[in-house]
Enzyme design. Structure first.
Site, mmCIF file in Angstrom:
data_model
loop_
_atom_site.group_PDB
_atom_site.id
_atom_site.type_symbol
_atom_site.label_atom_id
_atom_site.label_comp_id
_atom_site.label_asym_id
_atom_site.label_seq_id
_atom_site.Cartn_x
_atom_site.Cartn_y
_atom_site.Cartn_z
ATOM 1 N N SER A 243 -54.682 7.611 40.797
ATOM 2 C CA SER A 243 -55.401 7.307 39.953
ATOM 3 C C SER A 243 -56.637 5.574 39.793
ATOM 4 C CB SER A 243 -54.274 7.781 38.709
ATOM 5 O OG SER A 243 -53.672 8.729 39.009
ATOM 6 N N GLY B 94 -49.330 5.554 39.437
ATOM 7 C CA GLY B 94 -50.797 5.167 39.530
ATOM 8 C C GLY B 94 -51.641 5.156 40.341
ATOM 9 N N LYS C 20 -50.404 0.804 37.078
ATOM 10 C CA LYS C 20 -50.220 1.399 35.796
ATOM 11 C C LYS C 20 -48.396 1.132 35.184
ATOM 12 C CE LYS C 20 -48.185 5.225 35.815
ATOM 13 N NZ LYS C 20 -47.940 6.894 35.848
ATOM 14 N N ASP D 79 -53.493 10.744 34.665
ATOM 15 C CA ASP D 79 -53.043 9.307 34.625
ATOM 16 C C ASP D 79 -54.808 8.755 34.994
ATOM 17 O OD1 ASP D 79 -50.766 9.530 33.652
ATOM 18 O OD2 ASP D 79 -49.714 9.106 36.014
ATOM 19 N N ALA E 167 -47.081 7.175 46.087
ATOM 20 C CA ALA E 167 -46.512 8.526 45.535
ATOM 21 C C ALA E 167 -45.027 7.339 44.692
ATOM 22 C CB ALA E 167 -46.150 9.360 45.962
ATOM 23 N N GLY F 221 -45.144 6.502 41.049
ATOM 24 C CA GLY F 221 -44.769 6.451 39.711
ATOM 25 C C GLY F 221 -45.890 5.069 39.239
#
Ligand code: C5P
Length: 276
Positions: A103, A100, A9, A136, A96, A98
């Site tokens: 998620s 996602g 993402k 997210d 980790a 950014g």
């Protein structure tokens, strides 16, 4: 065997509007996806099993607190079904970072379970599970370009920039999402600009970039590297970092920048890809 992609993402723009009393932040953001990412496969087994392979497998363990396992457990609790599956996560996305990844993996698990049990992707019970798993996860479940408000779960799909060549670059410095949000200066710099996805991306910002740069100054080098030859249309950090992205007019320009950064920064993770 069922396979489900878990694409990365991006926050094409991310405006932080307010700190909330529940520890989250009120956002105004534009989410989209690229065509590459992690991949989940599931096959029938005698009990629940999760195995992690791929280039970033070492950064994760398949213990009970893995977001995929938590997604499966929440699905069992909501729908009362036993999940006897051997699931393999092919981990291609940095942890980790950014984009996602966790998620996306949880959302892909929910999509697999929804398919197996004849539940719609837009079933409110599934969306509730996604919301509880993380801010997210709802957009990753939907997998579409969308404006988002609230903590990121209130989605309004819009036309994206499908086919745009994009380069993702990460200096392999994991940054804590909570720490980056905590470093936000509490100045509301206003909502997303009006217009289509391109206008919002071009004229928008990522308000988490300054606090992320404080925590991981190397992000400045990543942004500068992506912008260096002047061919990128937009260069910005995604989410709470440290992954940054650059959008290009054509794939050849993207690939030239990727090749140069690969030579100059052999440690960086680079993903030349396309907006979905
Ligand atoms: O929702 P998620 O578990 O992904 O969020 C991780 C952390 O990121 C939260 O604990 C919070 O510190 C921060 N966060 C936030 N505001 C958001 C989303 C995340 O402060 N809208």
């Amino acid at each position: 065997m069922i396979t489900e992609p878990a694409p990365a993402k991006l926050n094409l723009a991310l405006h932080v509007r307010a700190r909330r009393s529940d520890g989250y932040h009120e956002l105004d953001t534009l989410f989209t996806f690229v065509t590459d990412g992690d991949r989940l496969t599931a096959e029938p087994a005698d009990s629940w099993r999760l195995r992690i392979t791929g280039p970033f497998a070492a950064g994760l363990d398949a213990a009970d607190d893995n977001l995929i396992t938590r997604a499966a457990r929440a699905f069992t609790a909501e729908f009362g079904v036993v999940i006897d599956l051997a699931v393999t996560l092919e981990k291609h996305l940095p942890i980790a970072s950014g984009v996602g990844g966790g998620s996306a993996d949880a959302a892909a698990m929910l999509r697999i379970l929804a398919r197996l049990h004849g539940i719609g992707r837009d079933d409110p019970r599934l969306i509730r599970i996604a919301e509880a798993l993380g801010s997210d996860v709802p957009v990753c479940l939907a997998g579409v370009t969308a404006l988002a408000q609230g903590r990121g779960e209130q989605l309004t799909p819009i036309a994206g920039l499908s086919g745009t060549p994009v380069l993702l670059a990460n200096p392999r410095a994991p940054v804590s999402t909570a720490a980056v949000y905590a470093g936000w200066d509490e100045v509301d710099r206003g909502p997303l600009p009006e217009g289509d996805a391109l206008a919002i991306t071009r004229d928008g910002r990522n308000d988490l970039q300054p606090p992320a740069l404080t925590l991981a100054p190397v992000i400045a080098d990543v942004l500068a590297g992506l912008a260096e030859d002047g061919t990128a249309k937009v260069v910005r950090m995604s989410g709470s970092g440290a992954t940054c992205f650059a959008l290009f007019e054509d794939a050849a320009a993207r690939d030239r920048v990727a090749a140069k950064l690969g030579r100059d920064h052999p440690v960086w993770w680079l993903l030349p890809t396309t907006l979905a």
